[in-house]
Write an enzyme that holds these catalytic residues in place. Structure first.
Site, PDB file in Angstrom:
ATOM      1  CG  ASP A  43      -5.318  -5.548   4.646  1.00  0.00           C
ATOM      2  OD1 ASP A  43      -4.100  -5.331   4.815  1.00  0.00           O
ATOM      3  OD2 ASP A  43      -6.176  -4.648   4.792  1.00  0.00           O
ATOM      4  CG  ASP A  57      -6.064  -0.734   4.631  1.00  0.00           C
ATOM      5  OD1 ASP A  57      -5.130  -0.112   4.092  1.00  0.00           O
ATOM      6  OD2 ASP A  57      -5.914  -1.827   5.234  1.00  0.00           O
ATOM      7  CG  ASP A 110      -4.817  -3.240   2.220  1.00  0.00           C
ATOM      8  OD1 ASP A 110      -3.897  -2.716   2.857  1.00  0.00           O
ATOM      9  OD2 ASP A 110      -4.888  -4.463   1.986  1.00  0.00           O
ATOM     10  CG  HIS A 121       2.912  -2.188   4.401  1.00  0.00           C
ATOM     11  ND1 HIS A 121       2.463  -3.462   4.273  1.00  0.00           N
ATOM     12  CD2 HIS A 121       3.398  -2.091   5.665  1.00  0.00           C
ATOM     13  CE1 HIS A 121       2.648  -4.114   5.416  1.00  0.00           C
ATOM     14  NE2 HIS A 121       3.223  -3.293   6.283  1.00  0.00           N
ATOM     15  CD  GLU A 123      -0.175  -4.367   1.471  1.00  0.00           C
ATOM     16  OE1 GLU A 123       0.431  -5.432   1.475  1.00  0.00           O
ATOM     17  OE2 GLU A 123       0.345  -3.306   1.850  1.00  0.00           O
ATOM     18  CG  ASP A 166      -2.300   1.429   5.305  1.00  0.00           C
ATOM     19  OD1 ASP A 166      -2.495   1.004   4.149  1.00  0.00           O
ATOM     20  OD2 ASP A 166      -2.220   0.694   6.300  1.00  0.00           O
ATOM     21  CG  HIS A 169      -3.979  -2.594   8.477  1.00  0.00           C
ATOM     22  ND1 HIS A 169      -4.202  -3.498   7.455  1.00  0.00           N
ATOM     23  CD2 HIS A 169      -3.620  -3.328   9.566  1.00  0.00           C
ATOM     24  CE1 HIS A 169      -3.959  -4.727   7.897  1.00  0.00           C
ATOM     25  NE2 HIS A 169      -3.629  -4.667   9.173  1.00  0.00           N
ATOM     26  CG  HIS A 210      -2.337   0.496   0.802  1.00  0.00           C
ATOM     27  ND1 HIS A 210      -3.467   0.225   1.523  1.00  0.00           N
ATOM     28  CD2 HIS A 210      -2.738   1.265  -0.249  1.00  0.00           C
ATOM     29  CE1 HIS A 210      -4.521   0.813   0.958  1.00  0.00           C
ATOM     30  NE2 HIS A 210      -4.108   1.456  -0.121  1.00  0.00           N
TER      31      HIS A 210
HETATM   32  N1  SDC Z   1      -0.141  -0.502  11.403  1.00  0.00           N
HETATM   33  C1  SDC Z   1       0.858  -1.570  11.130  1.00  0.00           C
HETATM   34  C2  SDC Z   1       0.343  -2.519  10.065  1.00  0.00           C
HETATM   35  S1  SDC Z   1       0.248  -1.674   8.598  1.00  0.00           S
HETATM   36  C3  SDC Z   1      -0.476  -2.712   7.448  1.00  0.00           C
HETATM   37  C4  SDC Z   1      -0.266  -2.025   6.146  1.00  0.00           C
HETATM   38  S2  SDC Z   1      -1.378  -2.515   4.955  1.00  0.00           S
HETATM   39  N2  SDC Z   1      -1.076  -1.674   3.709  1.00  0.00           N
HETATM   40  O1  SDC Z   1      -2.693  -2.168   5.357  1.00  0.00           O
HETATM   41  O2  SDC Z   1      -1.162  -3.925   4.672  1.00  0.00           O
HETATM   42  C5  SDC Z   1       2.181  -0.925  10.749  1.00  0.00           C
HETATM   43  O3  SDC Z   1       2.231   0.269  10.591  1.00  0.00           O
HETATM   44  O4  SDC Z   1       3.144  -1.697  10.570  1.00  0.00           O
HETATM   45 MN    MN Z   2      -3.259  -0.811   3.509  1.00  0.00          MN
HETATM   46 MN    MN Z   3      -4.366  -3.282   5.288  1.00  0.00          MN
HETATM   47 MN    MN Z   4       1.138  -5.050   3.754  1.00  0.00          MN
END
Ligand code: SDC
Ligand code: MN
Ligand code: MN
Ligand code: MN
Length: 305
Positions: free
Chosen positions: A217, A107, A215, A124, A260, A111, A109, A84
């Site tokens: 996910d 998403d 995303d 990401h 992703e 991000d 998340h 991402h």
């Molecule tokens: N918040 C976590 C997980 S981030 C997940 C990124 S994604 N693009 O949604 O897969 C981090 O900053 O590593």
């Molecule tokens: Mn993402």
């Molecule tokens: Mn995600």
């Molecule tokens: Mn990822």
């Protein structure tokens, strides 16, 4: 891009029949090919735990140029990830072509970690922080990112599908007042209300170009097992398709990211499930409807004898 395996995402979608499916919708489809995402020697930042910053910066600049060119040519851009962090380039490139665009971020998340709030250093998990004007005092200057001009205000973003948000991200979302519809809101109000609320908030006049950053996910892991950070309790494919159908129906969906998809993380069955879910999301962004479609010039065949 930066997360190993996601570089195979675009080819997995092509091999799954992406172009044929889009052409089957009567679309004029052009595959611009893969964006250059060269790796760099000694790609680390000494005093920050940010991983592969030069790799991400170069890829982002290349993505931005390509997305800008596609949109300026009058086409709707479909950007295939890649992880991402691709959205740094796709959203910046979109903003150069359409400065008034809004962002629907679907998403699990947020991000939106800054390099200093991130606990993983994975870029990401940071893309939006490089783009949001209000966050710039908190963004460390990373080599290679000089090309980016923050192009979004907090009010231009709406999240759908959140269910794994870090403390720093939650603080940022609340302090900046970013509109976010987590899976709790999806369960409480239903996807129809969530999409209506999100679009009324982002664009009450119904005139702005839309950037959908999807995303994979965001979907439940049962629908997208081949991805790097799966989180249980995700969107159903019906909810995902509904979001895309509604945004497509505005006629203002100008850029779509699909991020992703990571074929290196699943077995053959997982990859088939994930690719098919992604293809469903994509086709419903580009005119596919569950009620059925037909090409503009379709004629029902007439018997010749
Ligand atoms: N918040 C976590 C997980 S981030 C997940 C990124 S994604 N693009 O949604 O897969 C981090 O900053 O590593
Ligand atoms: Mn993402
Ligand atoms: Mn995600
Ligand atoms: Mn990822």
């Amino acid at each position: 891009m930066a997360k190993p395996g996601t570089e195979h995402g675009p080819d997995a979608l092509r091999e799954g029949g992406l172009i044929k499916k889009l052409m089957g919708l009567g679309l004029d489809v052009h595959d611009y090919g893969d964006v250059g995402t060269p790796s760099h020697e000694d790609d680390h930042h000494f005093d920050l735990p940010v991983k592969n910053p030069k790799h991400v910066a170069t890829a982002s600049e290349n993505i931005a140029a390509d997305v800008y060119n596609v949109i300026k040519s009058g086409r709707t851009c479909l950007a295939l990830g890649g992880d991402h962090s691709m959205a740094i380039g796709s959203i910046f490139g979109h903003s150069l072509a359409e400065p008034e665009h809004v962002v629907v971020w679907v998403d699990a998340h947020a991000d939106i970690n800054t390099p200093l709030t991130s606990s993983s250093g994975n870029m990401h998990g940071m893309p939006l922080s490089f783009l949001v004007k209000e966050l710039q005092p908190y963004i460390s200057k990373l080599p290679g990112f000089e090309f980016i001009k923050p192009c979004l205000s907090a009010k231009n973003i709406a999240y759908i599908g959140l269910r794994d948000v870090d403390p720093g991200e939650r603080y940022i979302i609340e302090k900046l007042g970013i509109q976010s519809f987590s899976m709790s809101e999806v369960d409480r109000h239903g996807i129809k209300d969530v999409v209506e609320k999100a679009m009324h908030y982002l664009d009450p006049e119904g005139v702005k170009p839309i950037h959908l950053s999807f995303d994979i996910d965001a979907l439940d892991p049962s629908l997208a097992p081949s991805t790097g950070t799966p989180v249980p309790g995700g969107l159903s494919i019906r909810e995902g398709n509904y979001i895309c159908e509604e945004l497509a129906a505005t006629g203002r969906l100008t850029c779509v990211d699909i991020a992703e998809v990571n074929p290196s993380l699943g077995n053959e069955r997982d990859n088939l499930i994930t690719v098919n879910s992604a293809l469903s999301i994509i086709t419903h962004c580009f005119g596919g409807r569950r009620q059925g479609t037909y090409p503009k010039n379709y004629q029902i065949p007439i018997p010749t004898h």
